[in-house]
Design a protein around this motif. Structure first.
Motif, PDB file in Angstrom:
ATOM      1  N   GLU A  70    -122.315-115.677  10.195  1.00  0.00           N
ATOM      2  CA  GLU A  70    -122.316-117.138  10.253  1.00  0.00           C
ATOM      3  C   GLU A  70    -122.532-117.608  11.695  1.00  0.00           C
ATOM      4  OE1 GLU A  70    -119.286-118.673   6.737  1.00  0.00           O
ATOM      5  OE2 GLU A  70    -118.486-118.327   8.742  1.00  0.00           O
ATOM      6  N   MET A  71    -123.238-118.709  11.811  1.00  0.00           N
ATOM      7  CA  MET A  71    -123.376-119.395  13.097  1.00  0.00           C
ATOM      8  C   MET A  71    -123.109-120.875  12.865  1.00  0.00           C
ATOM      9  SD  MET A  71    -126.689-117.442  14.771  1.00  0.00           S
ATOM     10  CE  MET A  71    -126.435-118.132  16.408  1.00  0.00           C
ATOM     11  N   ASP A  72    -122.151-121.427  13.587  1.00  0.00           N
ATOM     12  CA  ASP A  72    -121.751-122.834  13.413  1.00  0.00           C
ATOM     13  C   ASP A  72    -121.453-123.155  11.952  1.00  0.00           C
ATOM     14  OD1 ASP A  72    -121.964-123.294  16.103  1.00  0.00           O
ATOM     15  OD2 ASP A  72    -123.973-124.168  15.999  1.00  0.00           O
ATOM     16  N   GLY A  73    -120.790-122.210  11.263  1.00  0.00           N
ATOM     17  CA  GLY A  73    -120.394-122.435   9.879  1.00  0.00           C
ATOM     18  C   GLY A  73    -121.497-122.253   8.856  1.00  0.00           C
ATOM     19  N   LYS A  74    -122.685-121.878   9.303  1.00  0.00           N
ATOM     20  CA  LYS A  74    -123.831-121.684   8.398  1.00  0.00           C
ATOM     21  C   LYS A  74    -124.081-120.203   8.179  1.00  0.00           C
ATOM     22  CE  LYS A  74    -128.879-122.417   8.258  1.00  0.00           C
ATOM     23  NZ  LYS A  74    -129.031-123.131   6.970  1.00  0.00           N
ATOM     24  N   CYS A  75    -124.243-119.786   6.917  1.00  0.00           N
ATOM     25  CA  CYS A  75    -124.580-118.391   6.610  1.00  0.00           C
ATOM     26  C   CYS A  75    -126.007-118.113   7.067  1.00  0.00           C
ATOM     27  CB  CYS A  75    -124.465-118.120   5.111  1.00  0.00           C
ATOM     28  SG  CYS A  75    -122.795-118.273   4.457  1.00  0.00           S
ATOM     29  N   VAL A  76    -126.182-117.079   7.904  1.00  0.00           N
ATOM     30  CA  VAL A  76    -127.515-116.815   8.463  1.00  0.00           C
ATOM     31  C   VAL A  76    -128.002-115.393   8.229  1.00  0.00           C
ATOM     32  CG1 VAL A  76    -127.297-118.599  10.230  1.00  0.00           C
ATOM     33  CG2 VAL A  76    -126.553-116.258  10.744  1.00  0.00           C
ATOM     34  N   GLY A  77    -127.128-114.498   7.736  1.00  0.00           N
ATOM     35  CA  GLY A  77    -127.574-113.117   7.528  1.00  0.00           C
ATOM     36  C   GLY A  77    -126.610-112.316   6.676  1.00  0.00           C
ATOM     37  N   THR A  78    -127.117-111.192   6.154  1.00  0.00           N
ATOM     38  CA  THR A  78    -126.292-110.306   5.322  1.00  0.00           C
ATOM     39  C   THR A  78    -126.570-108.846   5.647  1.00  0.00           C
ATOM     40  OG1 THR A  78    -127.973-110.185   3.563  1.00  0.00           O
ATOM     41  CG2 THR A  78    -126.280-111.888   3.349  1.00  0.00           C
ATOM     42  N   LEU A 119    -129.858 -87.944  -2.267  1.00  0.00           N
ATOM     43  CA  LEU A 119    -128.919 -88.629  -1.381  1.00  0.00           C
ATOM     44  C   LEU A 119    -127.550 -87.961  -1.411  1.00  0.00           C
ATOM     45  CD1 LEU A 119    -129.828 -92.332  -2.245  1.00  0.00           C
ATOM     46  CD2 LEU A 119    -130.666 -90.945  -0.336  1.00  0.00           C
ATOM     47  N   ASN A 120    -126.931 -87.926  -0.243  1.00  0.00           N
ATOM     48  CA  ASN A 120    -125.611 -87.325  -0.099  1.00  0.00           C
ATOM     49  C   ASN A 120    -124.544 -88.355  -0.458  1.00  0.00           C
ATOM     50  OD1 ASN A 120    -123.183 -86.251   0.806  1.00  0.00           O
ATOM     51  ND2 ASN A 120    -124.070 -85.358   2.654  1.00  0.00           N
ATOM     52  N   ASN A 121    -123.711 -88.041  -1.445  1.00  0.00           N
ATOM     53  CA  ASN A 121    -122.674 -88.977  -1.884  1.00  0.00           C
ATOM     54  C   ASN A 121    -121.609 -89.244  -0.826  1.00  0.00           C
ATOM     55  OD1 ASN A 121    -123.818 -89.500  -4.324  1.00  0.00           O
ATOM     56  ND2 ASN A 121    -122.495 -88.160  -5.505  1.00  0.00           N
ATOM     57  N   ARG A 122    -121.570 -88.429   0.213  1.00  0.00           N
ATOM     58  CA  ARG A 122    -120.557 -88.611   1.255  1.00  0.00           C
ATOM     59  C   ARG A 122    -121.061 -89.480   2.410  1.00  0.00           C
ATOM     60  NH1 ARG A 122    -116.174 -85.518   0.459  1.00  0.00           N
ATOM     61  NH2 ARG A 122    -116.315 -83.803  -1.011  1.00  0.00           N
ATOM     62  N   THR A 123    -122.268 -90.005   2.263  1.00  0.00           N
ATOM     63  CA  THR A 123    -122.788 -90.914   3.278  1.00  0.00           C
ATOM     64  C   THR A 123    -122.572 -92.355   2.830  1.00  0.00           C
ATOM     65  OG1 THR A 123    -125.012 -91.062   2.328  1.00  0.00           O
ATOM     66  CG2 THR A 123    -124.598 -89.271   3.886  1.00  0.00           C
ATOM     67  N   LEU A 124    -122.727 -93.279   3.758  1.00  0.00           N
ATOM     68  CA  LEU A 124    -122.661 -94.694   3.450  1.00  0.00           C
ATOM     69  C   LEU A 124    -124.084 -95.236   3.479  1.00  0.00           C
ATOM     70  CD1 LEU A 124    -120.378 -96.803   2.968  1.00  0.00           C
ATOM     71  CD2 LEU A 124    -120.671 -97.482   5.355  1.00  0.00           C
ATOM     72  N   MET A 125    -124.484 -95.900   2.404  1.00  0.00           N
ATOM     73  CA  MET A 125    -125.833 -96.453   2.322  1.00  0.00           C
ATOM     74  C   MET A 125    -125.841 -97.895   2.813  1.00  0.00           C
ATOM     75  SD  MET A 125    -127.814 -94.050   1.217  1.00  0.00           S
ATOM     76  CE  MET A 125    -129.292 -95.040   0.954  1.00  0.00           C
ATOM     77  N   PHE A 126    -126.881 -98.246   3.559  1.00  0.00           N
ATOM     78  CA  PHE A 126    -127.065 -99.619   4.018  1.00  0.00           C
ATOM     79  C   PHE A 126    -128.260-100.245   3.301  1.00  0.00           C
ATOM     80  CE2 PHE A 126    -124.917 -97.575   7.606  1.00  0.00           C
ATOM     81  CZ  PHE A 126    -123.864 -98.458   7.792  1.00  0.00           C
ATOM     82  N   ASP A 127    -128.143-101.520   2.954  1.00  0.00           N
ATOM     83  CA  ASP A 127    -129.213-102.199   2.229  1.00  0.00           C
ATOM     84  C   ASP A 127    -129.121-103.703   2.489  1.00  0.00           C
ATOM     85  OD1 ASP A 127    -131.367-102.589   0.557  1.00  0.00           O
ATOM     86  OD2 ASP A 127    -130.483-101.577  -1.177  1.00  0.00           O
ATOM     87  N   PHE A 128    -130.159-104.418   2.070  1.00  0.00           N
ATOM     88  CA  PHE A 128    -130.193-105.881   2.136  1.00  0.00           C
ATOM     89  C   PHE A 128    -129.802-106.410   3.513  1.00  0.00           C
ATOM     90  CE2 PHE A 128    -128.820-104.963  -2.399  1.00  0.00           C
ATOM     91  CZ  PHE A 128    -130.106-104.996  -2.902  1.00  0.00           C
ATOM     92  N   MET A 129    -130.356-105.784   4.559  1.00  0.00           N
ATOM     93  CA  MET A 129    -130.145-106.248   5.934  1.00  0.00           C
ATOM     94  C   MET A 129    -131.153-107.364   6.190  1.00  0.00           C
ATOM     95  SD  MET A 129    -130.084-104.078   9.512  1.00  0.00           S
ATOM     96  CE  MET A 129    -131.799-103.545   9.415  1.00  0.00           C
ATOM     97  N   GLU A 130    -130.690-108.604   6.093  1.00  0.00           N
ATOM     98  CA  GLU A 130    -131.592-109.752   6.144  1.00  0.00           C
ATOM     99  C   GLU A 130    -130.993-110.885   6.962  1.00  0.00           C
ATOM    100  OE1 GLU A 130    -134.733-110.416   4.946  1.00  0.00           O
ATOM    101  OE2 GLU A 130    -134.841-108.273   4.478  1.00  0.00           O
ATOM    102  N   GLU A 131    -131.893-111.741   7.451  1.00  0.00           N
ATOM    103  CA  GLU A 131    -131.464-112.941   8.164  1.00  0.00           C
ATOM    104  C   GLU A 131    -132.392-114.088   7.806  1.00  0.00           C
ATOM    105  OE1 GLU A 131    -131.727-111.996  12.325  1.00  0.00           O
ATOM    106  OE2 GLU A 131    -133.693-111.081  12.066  1.00  0.00           O
ATOM    107  N   LEU A 132    -131.883-115.295   7.925  1.00  0.00           N
ATOM    108  CA  LEU A 132    -132.693-116.474   7.642  1.00  0.00           C
ATOM    109  C   LEU A 132    -133.801-116.628   8.673  1.00  0.00           C
ATOM    110  CD1 LEU A 132    -130.170-119.326   6.724  1.00  0.00           C
ATOM    111  CD2 LEU A 132    -131.640-118.039   5.165  1.00  0.00           C
ATOM    112  N   GLU A 133    -134.928-117.125   8.214  1.00  0.00           N
ATOM    113  CA  GLU A 133    -135.999-117.456   9.143  1.00  0.00           C
ATOM    114  C   GLU A 133    -135.480-118.529  10.089  1.00  0.00           C
ATOM    115  OE1 GLU A 133    -140.661-118.921   8.965  1.00  0.00           O
ATOM    116  OE2 GLU A 133    -139.596-118.403   7.120  1.00  0.00           O
ATOM    117  N   GLY A 134    -135.772-118.371  11.355  1.00  0.00           N
ATOM    118  CA  GLY A 134    -135.259-119.311  12.344  1.00  0.00           C
ATOM    119  C   GLY A 134    -134.084-118.754  13.130  1.00  0.00           C
TER     120      GLY A 134
END
Length: 207
Positions: A70-78, A119-134
């Motif tokens: 969040e930036m200034d109360g606005k959701c901007v990324g996940t 895939l190794n079940n003992r690893t942590l998977m990362f996904d949906f790394m996104e941010e708003l345009e701007g």
């Protein structure tokens, strides 16, 4: 403006759906959720993904797996991080059934897994790394990943992985800047037929 990182809640489902769809399309006309729900009409798809983030079945799309910037109360990324031994293909299928997915799901799931990484079940998977345009290049994604890795270390994880489409050069470059390295690359005719991308790359980070 400072960046605040917090855990997602069920009330974030609309924003999560937007970021999940944006991530899955990755600059393409259609992504996996367009295929799953047999349409690219966002008015149809987004409510379905919203529901998917709140299902009883704990798929990788569940809101509990997400951090929000969040930036200034606005959701901007996940950023999503999940354990493959919990967020299995079976859990995803069950979650899709909960939101009324049709038989077209089976074809879509075949495409999702056609590259067939071990895939190794003992690893942590990362996904949906996104941010708003701007909000690109203000440190949103780096801050999300830093927080996620800190939490992962506290949970005892030492390896993180991510699957990215071949040809998604900016995303791959960003992961590399974060310390990830390419460990495997697989091309798949079915994936290329559906999405116009040759296949997927598996990236890994030891931390």
């Amino acid at each position: 403006m400072s960046i605040k990182i917090r855990k997602a809640t069920a009330t974030d489902s609309a924003f999560l759906a937007q970021m999940i769809l944006q991530s899955s399309r990755a600059g393409k006309k259609d992504g996996i959720f367009d295929l799953i729900f047999a349409t690219n009409d966002e008015a149809v798809i987004l409510p379905k993904i919203e529901a998917l983030t709140k299902t009883t079945a704990k798929s990788h799309c569940n809101f509990n797996n997400f951090l929000i910037a969040e930036m200034d109360g606005k959701c901007v990324g996940t950023l999503c991080s999940y354990e493959p031994r919990i967020a299995t293909k079976e859990a995803f299928v069950t979650a899709l059934e909960e939101v009324g997915c049709s038989e077209s799901c089976e074809e879509a799931l075949d495409v999702m897994t056609c590259c067939n990484f071990n895939l190794n079940n003992r690893t942590l998977m990362f996904d949906f790394m996104e941010e708003l345009e701007g909000f690109i290049d203000v440190g949103v994604l780096k801050t999300l990943m830093t927080k996620s890795l800190l939490t992962a270390r506290l949970k005892g994880y030492r390896i993180g992985q991510a699957l990215v489409e071949i040809g998604s050069l900016e995303t791959i470059l960003f992961y590399k800047k974060l310390g990830f390295r390419i460990v495997e690359e697989k091309e798949c005719d079915l994936y290329k037929e559906k999405f116009g991308r040759a296949g997927q790359v598996l990236l890994e980070l030891e931390f």
